[in-house]
Design an enzyme around this catalytic site. Structure first.
Site, short mmCIF file in Angstrom:
data_model
loop_
_atom_site.label_atom_id
_atom_site.label_comp_id
_atom_site.label_asym_id
_atom_site.label_seq_id
_atom_site.Cartn_x
_atom_site.Cartn_y
_atom_site.Cartn_z
N ASP A 304 0.86 -1.17 0.00
CA ASP A 304 0.00 0.00 0.00
C ASP A 304 0.91 1.24 0.00
O ASP A 304 2.13 1.13 0.11
CB ASP A 304 -0.97 0.00 1.19
CG ASP A 304 -2.19 0.91 0.91
OD1 ASP A 304 -2.14 1.70 -0.05
OD2 ASP A 304 -3.18 0.82 1.66
C1 NOJ Z 1 -3.83 4.06 0.08
C2 NOJ Z 1 -5.03 3.19 0.13
O1 NOJ Z 1 -5.07 2.47 1.35
C3 NOJ Z 1 -5.13 2.22 -1.02
O2 NOJ Z 1 -6.34 1.52 -0.95
C4 NOJ Z 1 -4.97 2.94 -2.30
O3 NOJ Z 1 -5.15 2.06 -3.38
C5 NOJ Z 1 -3.61 3.59 -2.33
N1 NOJ Z 1 -3.54 4.56 -1.25
C6 NOJ Z 1 -3.31 4.26 -3.65
O4 NOJ Z 1 -4.02 5.40 -3.79
#
Ligand code: NOJ
Length: 764
Positions: A304
């Site tokens: 993530d």
């Molecule tokens: C953080 C989020 O938790 C995730 O779900 C997302 O895809 C990413 N950022 C990218 O934006």
């Protein structure tokens, strides 16, 4: 591979494996599978040929993902210098970027990589296309309320068509995190509290995004997230610690991921949280042993946003080099925005801290996915200015969004059949800022879409009648909300109350559009209070004083606590955040052109203190009730929810009768019931099957959804619904992660909600 060669290879492998750890063995098995495939699979041959040409620096480059240069969906990157990134693109040190969109922008970066880097390996372009790109469907939680897998798949298909028209070939969706906590703002992005429903919906979304042929120019990679446990953040506070028991992990959290893997998802995102004290990004148990090992996942794992680097904050890694080591050894293949792999992984491999075979395994997975997308045949296949000009906001997509939106609405209360509204004579007052809001219905995660493009409630109603008068009453927020900023709620300004109350007093019926603005829920949007935000509850009560003939049109990205409204307001319609066609969908339901058919995918609590509240807890040793205080209850609140999981009304009524349990074939027990539309209009019903395993070697929940069917019935018509129960439905995971099926007594229930239905029993 000849038999002799296989046997010889097998013997050597066995020797090696004996010396290895479990993780090594799993990696070896994966490599073995790949080696086997070399003989069969042209794509793997290409991957091997390319891998053989790559330097270590180029390999770790594939394991690096950068954010685009003008927009971010996480804390702003420190290492955000565009020049560095351009240089890294040209030198093959980037495998993917996120948050770059538009056919021209995507082409520009792709050209840089393909034309200038030594091997010209194309980039994958990722983005959070969560419920549409320009044309927005309802937020995922709302879609889940439809229990309509075909419509949900279609919604994801439309999202893929629009996203792929602007160069995006990878969406970070579906989020399949099960959550029982409405304080957690990200419940808007998932399918609610149930693992069975969540698994089915996750699979439908994957099918919609990835289609039948990933190499087509309008299908995109799906990404199951967040692996694993993120939806169980303590106290619903986003990014918080997760502490769940093994049984919950295996039986509640993991099954939707497993279903997604079994149905061909190509990527998985790990998560910010710790599980048993190990940050998921560095968790070899989750990523190597379960995901890539037991489940045989052969796509790749992305971290993530900065979750690698956050292992330092967790107190698990000491520096970025350590991050690269722990994440890669833990099975995370691509690093989103931590810059750990690109800057430190090579050094770590050279120092012997990470085996190069781990790097090779990760790169194989990434390259294979790029081949599957067809990027090596045409790296610019998603960069069509013509498609971009014609497909966005396309009328067919709007039609699909409208259909999805109607199906997502849940009728919570309808005393004396106040709804549907009469299309003639009534003088209708519409009150509440959300009625005139063309952005909030777009909900959270609307990165590609344009503010102000939703059909507002007022616009939708105007298509039915000119008998509408509007008074805002009060703002929900003080400023136009922004995706990345904290909201400022209107806690004080009641200057519009008088006008609203006066209007209500002279109207036949009042529609009150209350609830959350679009960015009230979503990432980083946790709340401890779940009532109507700001002064809206006061507004509701002030209006109710002069005219109780109210339809509460709720908009929200999560269950809210609305006990006063549930007690005092005669009709309540849950409209969530319904996307581009919101106002049209709500108007069709309010005026009866569409008979509401949604059912709650998540329990509505009476008060925040009940959370976590969900339909399928364990019975406990003291389920009660008894006359003394010694049972599992609250002294100041009921144990029951305000509205349970699976609940939702219709303008007609459905009766269940004639429960039959056929155990002739013990392998597939058939449970059936007759459903009759006993009202005067046609309607759709979601028949739900629940089971209870009465005694287990691990305690089983008091109820578990194991089947559902949505269908339409004409007034007076009947239908028999039949569900099959076999090992898959009747078994469960023990505390070592083995799926077991135990003989014994089971209860079954078929009904239109988790709290009511026909019950029976069988022994198997
Ligand atoms: C953080 C989020 O938790 C995730 O779900 C997302 O895809 C990413 N950022 C990218 O934006």
């Amino acid at each position: 591979m000849t038999l002799f060669y296989r046997l010889a290879l097998g013997a050597v492998l066995l020797l090696i494996l004996n010396q290895c750890t479990v993780q090594d063995k799993i990696l070896q098995q994966t490599a073995d599978k790949v080696a086997d495939k070399v003989m069969l699979d042209v794509t793997d041959q290409k991957v091997e040929a390319l891998l053989a040409q790559m330097t270590l620096e180029e390999k770790v480059g594939q394991m690096n993902q950068y954010n685009g240069f003008w927009e971010f969906t996480g804390p702003a990157p420190e290492d955000g210098d565009a020049k560095v990134k351009y240089d890294h693109l040209k030198t093959g040190r980037v495998g993917s970027v996120l948050n770059v969109r538009g056919a021209a922008s995507v082409r520009e970066l792709q050209e840089l990589v393909v034309e200038e880097s030594r091997l010209g390996i194309p980039l994958i372009f990722g983005s959070d296309v969560i419920h549409g790109y320009k044309t927005l469907s309802p937020i995922p939680l709302a879609e889940a309320a439809s229990w309509d897998l075909k419509a949900i798949e279609k919604s994801a298909r439309v999202a893929a068509i629009e996203a792929s028209a602007v160069g995006i070939n990878w969406t970070f969706a579906p989020m399949v995190d099960i959550s029982r906590d409405a304080r957690w703002g990200r419940v808007m992005e998932g399918a609610g509290e149930d693992t069975y429903l969540g698994s089915k919906i996750g699979v439908a979304r994957i099918k919609g995004f990835q289609g039948d042929d990933l190499s087509a120019d309008n299908t995109i990679l799906a990404c199951l997230k967040h692996f694993a446990g993120y939806g169980f953040a303590e106290a619903g506070k986003d990014y918080n610690t997760v502490d769940v028991g093994t049984s919950t992990l295996y039986n509640v959290i993991l099954p939707p991921f497993k279903a997604g893997v079994e149905n061909g998802v190509r990527t998985v995102m790990n998560s910010f949280n710790v599980l048993n004290g190990i940050p998921a990004t560095g968790d070899a148990f989750l990523q190597r042993e379960i995901l890539k090992g037991k489940w045989g996942f052969d796509g790749f794992v992305i971290s993530d946003w900065g979750s690698g680097k956050e292992m330092i904050d967790h107190g698990f890694a000491k520096d970025l080099k350590d991050v690269a080591v722990l994440a890669t050894n833990g099975g995370s293949d691509m690093d989103m925005e931590s810059t750990a792999n690109v800057n430190h992984l090579q050094e770590a491999v050279e120092a012997g801290l990470v085996k190069e075979s781990y790097v090779d395994d990760a790169v194989r997975r990434i390259l294979r996915t790029k081949y599957e997308l067809g990027l090596f045949d045409d790296p610019y296949k998603y960069c069509s200015p013509e498609k971009e000009a014609t497909l966005l906001y396309h009328e067919d997509h709007q039609a699909a969004a409208l259909d999805m939106a109607k199906r997502s609405i849940v009728l919570l209360k309808n005393d004396n059949q106040l709804l549907p509204l009469n299309k003639q004579q009534q003088k209708i007052a519409v009150i509440g800022a959300l009625a005139d809001d063309k952005s909030s219905p777009l909900g959270g995660w609307r990165i590609g879409s344009d503010d102000g493009t939703a059909v507002s409630l007022l616009e939708g109603l105007a298509k039915y009648t000119d008998q509408i008068s509007y008074a805002k009453g009060a703002d929900v927020v003080l400023e136009n909300p922004e995706f990345i900023k904290e909201l400022k709620i209107n806690e004080t300004d009641k200057s519009g109350f008088a006008e609203a109350v006066a209007l209500a007093a002279k109207s036949d019926i009042v529609l009150m559009a209350l609830g959350e603005v679009g960015f009230h829920s979503g990432e980083g949007r946790s709340r401890t209070k779940l009532g109507l935000p700001g002064v809206q509850q006061e507004l509701l009560e002030a209006v109710h004083n002069v005219n109780p003939n109210i339809v509460l049109v709720l908009s929200n990205g999560r269950p809210l606590t609305i006990p006063w409204a549930a007690e005092n307001v005669p009709a309540i319609v849950e409209t969530w955040q319904l996307g581009s066609q919101s106002g049209n969908a709500i108007a069709q339901v309010l005026f009866g052109d569409y008979n509401p058919s949604g059912k709650l995918p998540m329990t509505f609590p009476r008060s925040v203190g009940q959370i976590p509240i969900y339909y399928n807890p364990y019975n406990t040793g003291r389920p009660g009730p008894i006359d003394l205080v010694f049972w599992a209850h609250y002294g100041d609140e009921s144990n029951t929810p305000l509205y349970p999981f699976g609940y939702g009304l219709s303008y007609t009524t459905f009766e269940y009768s004639n429960l039959q349990i056929d155990t002739t074939d013990a392998a597939t027990i058939k449970v059936s019931a007759t459903v009759t539309n006993t009202g005067s209009v046609a309607g759709e019903e979601v028949a739900q099957l629940y089971i209870r395993d009465m005694v287990g070697s691990v305690v089983r929940p008091i109820k578990e959804l194991k089947g559902f069917e949505k269908f339409e019935l004409a007034a007076g018509a009947s239908k028999t619904v039949t569900f099959s129960l076999g090992d898959q439905e009747l078994g469960f995971y023990d505390n070592t992660g083995n799926f077991i099926v135990e003989p014994g007594d089971f209860q079954v229930m078929i009904g239109g909600s988790s709290d009511a239905g026909l019950t029976g029993a069988f022994t198997r």
